[in-house]
Design a protein around this motif. Structure first.
Motif, PDB file in Angstrom:
ATOM      1  N   LEU A 168     -29.952   5.058  27.473  1.00  0.00           N
ATOM      2  CA  LEU A 168     -29.332   5.685  28.698  1.00  0.00           C
ATOM      3  C   LEU A 168     -28.424   4.548  29.126  1.00  0.00           C
ATOM      4  N   ASP A 169     -28.840   3.327  29.215  1.00  0.00           N
ATOM      5  CA  ASP A 169     -28.051   2.290  29.677  1.00  0.00           C
ATOM      6  C   ASP A 169     -26.742   1.967  28.769  1.00  0.00           C
ATOM      7  N   ALA A 170     -27.219   2.194  27.427  1.00  0.00           N
ATOM      8  CA  ALA A 170     -26.072   1.891  26.532  1.00  0.00           C
ATOM      9  C   ALA A 170     -25.029   2.981  26.550  1.00  0.00           C
ATOM     10  N   PHE A 171     -25.496   4.167  26.514  1.00  0.00           N
ATOM     11  CA  PHE A 171     -24.689   5.348  26.613  1.00  0.00           C
ATOM     12  C   PHE A 171     -23.765   5.140  27.818  1.00  0.00           C
ATOM     13  N   LEU A 172     -24.284   4.876  29.053  1.00  0.00           N
ATOM     14  CA  LEU A 172     -23.518   4.832  30.255  1.00  0.00           C
ATOM     15  C   LEU A 172     -22.586   3.456  30.109  1.00  0.00           C
ATOM     16  N   ALA A 173     -22.996   2.562  29.577  1.00  0.00           N
ATOM     17  CA  ALA A 173     -22.150   1.373  29.266  1.00  0.00           C
ATOM     18  C   ALA A 173     -20.901   1.612  28.476  1.00  0.00           C
ATOM     19  N   THR A 174     -21.107   2.419  27.610  1.00  0.00           N
ATOM     20  CA  THR A 174     -20.096   2.844  26.648  1.00  0.00           C
ATOM     21  C   THR A 174     -19.147   4.006  27.224  1.00  0.00           C
ATOM     22  N   ARG A 175     -19.727   4.750  27.656  1.00  0.00           N
ATOM     23  CA  ARG A 175     -18.928   6.123  28.147  1.00  0.00           C
ATOM     24  C   ARG A 175     -18.637   6.062  29.777  1.00  0.00           C
ATOM     25  N   GLY A 176     -19.148   5.447  30.574  1.00  0.00           N
ATOM     26  CA  GLY A 176     -18.743   5.088  31.903  1.00  0.00           C
ATOM     27  C   GLY A 176     -19.239   6.414  32.820  1.00  0.00           C
ATOM     28  N   PRO A 177     -18.671   6.256  33.873  1.00  0.00           N
ATOM     29  CA  PRO A 177     -19.256   7.557  34.934  1.00  0.00           C
ATOM     30  C   PRO A 177     -19.088   8.890  34.281  1.00  0.00           C
ATOM     31  N   ALA A 178     -18.082   9.110  33.337  1.00  0.00           N
ATOM     32  CA  ALA A 178     -18.038  10.319  32.714  1.00  0.00           C
ATOM     33  C   ALA A 178     -19.084  10.730  31.768  1.00  0.00           C
ATOM     34  N   GLY A 179     -19.738   9.727  31.373  1.00  0.00           N
ATOM     35  CA  GLY A 179     -20.820  10.017  30.411  1.00  0.00           C
ATOM     36  C   GLY A 179     -22.000  10.651  31.273  1.00  0.00           C
ATOM     37  N   GLU A 180     -22.195  10.316  32.411  1.00  0.00           N
ATOM     38  CA  GLU A 180     -23.451  11.130  33.240  1.00  0.00           C
ATOM     39  C   GLU A 180     -23.042  12.363  33.321  1.00  0.00           C
ATOM     40  N   ARG A 181     -22.038  12.824  33.536  1.00  0.00           N
ATOM     41  CA  ARG A 181     -21.543  14.174  33.475  1.00  0.00           C
ATOM     42  C   ARG A 181     -21.706  15.073  32.250  1.00  0.00           C
ATOM     43  N   VAL A 182     -21.297  14.231  31.339  1.00  0.00           N
ATOM     44  CA  VAL A 182     -21.305  14.972  29.810  1.00  0.00           C
ATOM     45  C   VAL A 182     -23.149  15.041  29.563  1.00  0.00           C
ATOM     46  N   LEU A 183     -23.972  14.025  29.966  1.00  0.00           N
ATOM     47  CA  LEU A 183     -25.227  14.353  29.711  1.00  0.00           C
ATOM     48  C   LEU A 183     -25.745  15.489  30.428  1.00  0.00           C
ATOM     49  N   ILE A 184     -25.344  15.670  31.882  1.00  0.00           N
ATOM     50  CA  ILE A 184     -25.896  16.743  32.795  1.00  0.00           C
ATOM     51  C   ILE A 184     -25.416  18.224  31.948  1.00  0.00           C
ATOM     52  N   LYS A 185     -24.289  18.249  31.387  1.00  0.00           N
ATOM     53  CA  LYS A 185     -23.729  19.307  30.690  1.00  0.00           C
ATOM     54  C   LYS A 185     -24.817  19.499  29.414  1.00  0.00           C
ATOM     55  N   ALA A 186     -25.074  18.572  28.549  1.00  0.00           N
ATOM     56  CA  ALA A 186     -25.867  18.620  27.554  1.00  0.00           C
ATOM     57  C   ALA A 186     -27.223  19.206  27.901  1.00  0.00           C
ATOM     58  N   VAL A 187     -27.905  18.724  29.020  1.00  0.00           N
ATOM     59  CA  VAL A 187     -29.166  19.056  29.415  1.00  0.00           C
ATOM     60  C   VAL A 187     -28.924  20.635  30.047  1.00  0.00           C
ATOM     61  N   ASP A 188     -27.930  20.987  30.401  1.00  0.00           N
ATOM     62  CA  ASP A 188     -27.683  22.338  31.036  1.00  0.00           C
ATOM     63  C   ASP A 188     -27.824  23.222  29.987  1.00  0.00           C
TER      64      ASP A 188
END
Length: 179
Positions: A129-149
């Motif tokens: 998760l840390d690596a993903f967020l470092a690579t993708r930034g704040p938009a990455g969190e929103r994308v993960l939420i969409k994937a979980v949904d």
């Protein structure tokens, strides 16, 4: 958003005592099933489960016990989504959804290695998760939420397809739980 706010929101959404004939979980109160209540030391009538005991169970089992508090340190909105998913589907399922999404979004291992979808929030999941967020930034969190949904919505549909009695809950699940 604090854990207390998340718990209050879940309790308000779940409501008080319910014993729906199509619900295989049996009687619930404040969204806590009889099995979870018993496993956490409550042995009274479910209709009398105190809200405070339900809130304590949510924090101990569905927040800290699941490791979602550690997710919140990195991605609070994602942690809120995982908490709600965990309440409805089980914390192991919510953790597996996150792990599957992280694996699918690592660009074939270029950003970070795949992790085991072991249904636990441990050091490997947090590092990914840390690596993903470092690579993708704040938009990455929103994308993960969409994937979980997306994974959650697919699971609800599959449940209703496998067990027609669950169709009684499908609309509410999708309306209240899938953003």
């Amino acid at each position: 958003m604090t854990i207390q706010t998340l718990i209050d929101d879940v309790i308000d959404r779940e409501g008080g005592y319910v014993d729906h004939p199509a619900d295989r979980g049996g009687p619930t109160c404040w969204g806590i099933s009889v099995a979870v209540a018993r496993a956490n030391g409550y042995h009274g009538a479910m209709r009398d489960l105190p809200r405070a005991i339900a809130a304590a169970i949510y924090e101990r089992v569905y927040w800290r016990g699941a490791g979602f508090d550690k997710i919140a340190e990195r991605a609070p909105a994602l942690a809120a989504e995982l908490f709600d998913t965990g309440v409805n589907m089980g914390t192991a399922t919510a953790a597996r959804f996150l792990q599957r999404a992280l694996n699918a979004l690592n660009r074939n291992g270029r950003d970070y290695a795949d992790i085991a979808a072991d249904q636990r929030i441990g050091t490997a999941t947090l590092a990914a998760l840390d690596a993903f967020l470092a690579t993708r930034g704040p938009a990455g969190e929103r994308v993960l939420i969409k994937a979980v949904d997306a994974l959650q919505g697919e699971r609800y549909l599959a449940l209703a397809e496998r067990r027609p009695a669950d169709e009684a809950f499908l609309y509410g699940w999708l309306a209240a739980r899938v953003a």
